[in-house]
Design a protein around this motif. Structure first.
Motif, short mmCIF file in Angstrom:
data_model
loop_
_atom_site.label_atom_id
_atom_site.label_comp_id
_atom_site.label_asym_id
_atom_site.label_seq_id
_atom_site.Cartn_x
_atom_site.Cartn_y
_atom_site.Cartn_z
N VAL A 1 0.84 -1.21 0.00
CA VAL A 1 0.00 0.00 0.00
C VAL A 1 0.87 1.25 0.00
CG1 VAL A 1 -1.65 1.35 1.34
CG2 VAL A 1 -1.98 -1.11 1.08
N GLY A 2 1.95 1.22 0.79
CA GLY A 2 2.81 2.40 0.87
C GLY A 2 3.40 2.77 -0.49
N ALA A 3 3.85 1.76 -1.24
CA ALA A 3 4.41 2.02 -2.58
C ALA A 3 3.33 2.55 -3.52
CB ALA A 3 5.02 0.74 -3.14
N ALA A 4 2.11 1.98 -3.44
CA ALA A 4 1.02 2.44 -4.30
C ALA A 4 0.61 3.86 -3.94
CB ALA A 4 -0.18 1.50 -4.17
N VAL A 5 0.58 4.16 -2.65
CA VAL A 5 0.20 5.50 -2.20
C VAL A 5 1.16 6.56 -2.74
CG1 VAL A 5 0.20 6.99 -0.14
CG2 VAL A 5 -1.13 4.87 -0.17
N ILE A 6 2.45 6.24 -2.76
CA ILE A 6 3.43 7.19 -3.30
C ILE A 6 3.12 7.47 -4.77
CG2 ILE A 6 5.87 7.59 -3.82
CD1 ILE A 6 5.06 7.79 -0.85
N GLY A 7 2.77 6.43 -5.52
CA GLY A 7 2.39 6.63 -6.92
C GLY A 7 1.16 7.51 -7.06
N ILE A 8 0.16 7.27 -6.19
CA ILE A 8 -1.08 8.06 -6.24
C ILE A 8 -0.81 9.53 -5.94
CG2 ILE A 8 -3.29 8.44 -5.09
CD1 ILE A 8 -3.48 5.39 -4.73
#
Length: 384
Positions: A120-127
């Motif tokens: 989730v943390g990696a995806a959140v950075i992308g978002i």
């Protein structure tokens, strides 16, 4: 001047209920969602109103996204709108952290949360990177002076890993001076006057030995005197919750921050989880109210002044300068958070995949991305 499309208070409340329920990504992403949904797509809020809300949210202490939601509610529906929008935005994530707090206490910790947060943390950075890009493209334009304030704020945030209220105010004054020298008339001095309300600290007398009293006082200070986005409150909370009062251990505090990051809505809702661990449901309720009520007051009290004077040329220039610095700080926060969340090749690949998906497939819903990232995180950690 752009005219906003008519909408009901019910429409706005349901929007913020939805955003509070499925709005992942923390303050940086949330303010981006509000701009995308309410300014660009639905045109309920004008660009000027949004910029005024961003400027006020950066000037006043408290969580950025919650304050912007409150201000947007105030724009057309005044006190009722501000109150209901704020409640609708915060309530879903509050209920979620209560449930997680119950599970955490019953099962003595949440061991799987770190695996979920990895993806989730990696995806959140992308978002939030895509949100920051879109905000920058929309708000900064081709104005070299705004780009200057934007880049200074971004660099300062990356270097110091914090946001500075003085930088926002200085950016507003800088851009006001620039615009004054270009097109403000000599006799326009009265149009550039702006009154910033003075806020008085109210001392509440409560027993030092009552835990709920201590929780109320501590979290009131957290909500009233910590500037920047919701992430800025974390160091302050650590100093009080772990070091000063000892309500939580180091591991419990880190789990509380992780819970806030993997749940939708404002990151500051971590205070509800902390309050639950410290004193059960009463602790969660008191800590959440004490944190959010000051930011509510610090938004609705000056809001009429922004509404009344915000359209004047000098004030508009001041607000534009602050907005550019605020968006620059958001862009800098992407770098700071990315350094902490994207540390290896699988995380980098997840982040890049999310950025690519959102840039080229604009109809993809963020909750599905978060769910997929959570599953990937569990699988990757299990495999490793």
């Amino acid at each position: 001047m752009t005219v906003a499309t008519e909408y009901s208070l019910k429409n706005l409340v349901f929007y913020f209920l939805k955003l509070g329920t499925i709005g992942f990504g923390g303050p940086v992403a949330l303010v981006g969602y509000m701009h995308r949904d309410l300014v660009e797509k639905r045109a309920w809020i004008t660009e000027d109103d949004y910029r005024e809300g961003m400027a006020l949210s950066q000037l006043a202490p408290g969580p950025l996204a919650a304050q912007l939601a409150i201000y947007i509610g105030f724009v057309h529906y005044r006190l009722w709108g501000a109150t209901l929008a704020g409640l609708a935005f915060v309530l879903p994530s509050f209920l979620m952290v209560l449930a997680l707090g119950f599970v955490y206490v019953r099962y003595q910790g949440i061991s799987w949360i770190q695996s979920v947060f990895y993806g989730v943390g990696a995806a959140v950075i992308g978002i939030i990177a895509v949100s920051a890009y879109r905000l920058t493209r929309k708000s900064i334009g081709k104005d070299y002076y705004l780009w200057f304030t934007y880049l200074v704020a971004a660099a300062t945030t990356v270097i110091t890993e914090t946001e500075h209220i003085g930088l926002f105010i200085g950016s507003g004054i800088f851009y006001w001076l620039v615009k004054s020298s270009i097109w403000l008339k000599p006799g326009a001095g009265t149009a550039t006057k702006f009154i910033f309300p003075a806020f008085l600290q109210v001392n509440v007398s409560m027993g030092d030995h009552e835990k709920l009293g201590e929780i109320f006082l501590f979290f009131t200070k957290a909500g009233a005197f910590v500037f920047g986005s919701g992430l800025a409150i974390v160091p302050f909370l650590y100093g009080g919750v772990v070091k000063e009062y000892g309500w939580l251990s180091e591991q419990e505090f880190m789990d509380a921050v992780a819970v806030a990051m993997i749940t939708p809505g404002p990151v500051v809702i971590t205070v509800g989880f902390i309050g639950y661990l410290a004193a059960g449901f009463p602790g969660a309720a008191v800590s959440s109210f004490a944190t959010f009520f000051p930011c509510y007051l610090l938004t609705v009290i000056p809001a009429p002044y922004f509404r009344k004077y915000g359209r004047r040329p000098g004030i508009k220039a001041f607000v534009d300068g602050i907005t550019a610095a605020a968006i620059g700080a958001i862009a800098g926060a992407v770098v700071v958070l990315g350094q902490r969340s994207v540390k290896d090749i699988p995380a980098v690949l997840i982040c890049l995949a999310v950025i690519t998906l959102l840039m080229f497939k604009k109809k993809v819903q963020e909750p599905f991305i978060i769910l997929a990232a959570a599953v990937l995180g569990l699988l990757i950690k299990a495999w490793v």
